[in-house]
Design a protein around this motif. Structure first.
Motif, PDB file in Angstrom:
ATOM      1  N   CYS A  48       2.489  -7.570   5.469  1.00 15.96           N
ATOM      2  CA  CYS A  48       1.885  -7.705   6.756  1.00 15.96           C
ATOM      3  C   CYS A  48       2.838  -8.163   7.776  1.00 15.96           C
ATOM      4  O   CYS A  48       3.060  -9.634   7.574  1.00 15.96           O
ATOM      5  CB  CYS A  48       0.636  -8.296   6.626  1.00 15.96           C
ATOM      6  N   CYS A  78       1.640  -9.706  10.311  1.00 21.60           N
ATOM      7  CA  CYS A  78       1.230 -11.110  10.799  1.00 21.60           C
ATOM      8  C   CYS A  78       1.514 -12.307  10.330  1.00 21.60           C
ATOM      9  O   CYS A  78       1.127 -13.406  10.691  1.00 21.60           O
ATOM     10  CB  CYS A  78      -0.572 -10.790  10.627  1.00 21.60           C
ATOM     11  N   SER A 100       0.800 -13.126   6.946  1.00 20.91           N
ATOM     12  CA  SER A 100      -0.160 -13.761   5.931  1.00 20.91           C
ATOM     13  C   SER A 100       0.720 -13.944   4.578  1.00 20.91           C
ATOM     14  O   SER A 100      -0.114 -14.678   3.616  1.00 20.91           O
ATOM     15  CB  SER A 100      -1.325 -13.166   5.896  1.00 20.91           C
ATOM     16  N   TYR A 121       0.402  -5.076   3.553  1.00 23.65           N
ATOM     17  CA  TYR A 121      -0.212  -4.651   4.828  1.00 23.65           C
ATOM     18  C   TYR A 121      -1.658  -3.962   4.286  1.00 23.65           C
ATOM     19  O   TYR A 121      -2.583  -4.269   5.154  1.00 23.65           O
ATOM     20  CB  TYR A 121       0.663  -3.750   5.530  1.00 23.65           C
ATOM     21  N   CYS A 140      -4.218  -6.288   3.891  1.00 21.45           N
ATOM     22  CA  CYS A 140      -4.548  -7.388   5.209  1.00 21.45           C
ATOM     23  C   CYS A 140      -4.907  -6.433   6.356  1.00 21.45           C
ATOM     24  O   CYS A 140      -6.219  -6.029   6.603  1.00 21.45           O
ATOM     25  CB  CYS A 140      -3.279  -8.061   5.588  1.00 21.45           C
ATOM     26  N   HIS A 141      -4.206  -6.268   7.332  1.00 19.85           N
ATOM     27  CA  HIS A 141      -4.550  -5.621   8.745  1.00 19.85           C
ATOM     28  C   HIS A 141      -4.633  -4.101   8.475  1.00 19.85           C
ATOM     29  O   HIS A 141      -4.958  -3.385   9.295  1.00 19.85           O
ATOM     30  CB  HIS A 141      -3.572  -5.966   9.638  1.00 19.85           C
TER      31      HIS A 141
END
Length: 168
Positions: free
Chosen positions: A152, A154, A156, A160, A163-164
């Motif tokens: 991801c 972001c 984290s 992906y 997560c988002h």
């Protein structure tokens, strides 16, 4: 007939032979270069007058001045009424220096943006920055696609899709 229409009909004619059009443009570019060389010597002076007066002032024919006014209009602080222009129309040549330089770059007019008169207006770094800024403004950048099994973006550490990208 408005002068601008006459100029455009002549300069962009699809019926004229290529040799005469090439001659017209070669002569025009030389005259245009000469006018800019004079204008750039006093870049903060706003030159005003009728189309005919400016043609006389710069020693060019009326149609050449109309073409020049057509070309510089987008770089002026206050645009001229070029669509309805006649010989006695009052016009001004008060240009925005940065915008003019960028528009010359955008037009690919190296004989104009490389005029030595620019050196007194902008230092070399500023000219390079304006050049890059103008070129970059027409570059399309695609964002990199994120696939479901990629990490991801972001940060984290999760995939992906977990997560988002969960709700997409």
């Amino acid at each position: 007939m408005a002068l601008l229409k006459k100029w455009r009909d002549m300069a962009y004619s699809e019926t004229a032979d290529k040799g005469s059009l090439q001659k017209l443009w070669t002569e025009y570019f030389q005259k245009e270069r000469d006018i800019y060389a004079v204008l750039l010597k006093n870049p903060d002076e706003v030159v005003k007058g009728t189309v005919k007066e400016l043609a006389d002032k710069y020693g060019v024919d009326l149609m050449t001045m109309v073409g020049f006014l057509d070309g510089i209009n987008d770089s002026l602080k206050e645009q001229n009424p070029i669509d309805d222009m006649e010989e006695d129309t009052e016009v001004n040549l008060g240009f925005d220096k940065e915008l003019l330089y960028k528009n010359m770059v955008n037009a690919g007019a190296d004989w104009l943006y490389n005029l030595p008169e620019w050196e007194a207006i902008f230092d070399e770094d500023k000219r390079k920055a304006l050049y890059k800024e103008e070129k970059a403004s027409h570059t399309i950048r695609k964002e990199e696609k994120v696939y479901p099994n990629d990490p991801c973006p972001c940060g984290s550490g999760k995939k992906y899709k977990k997560c988002h990208g969960k709700n997409k």
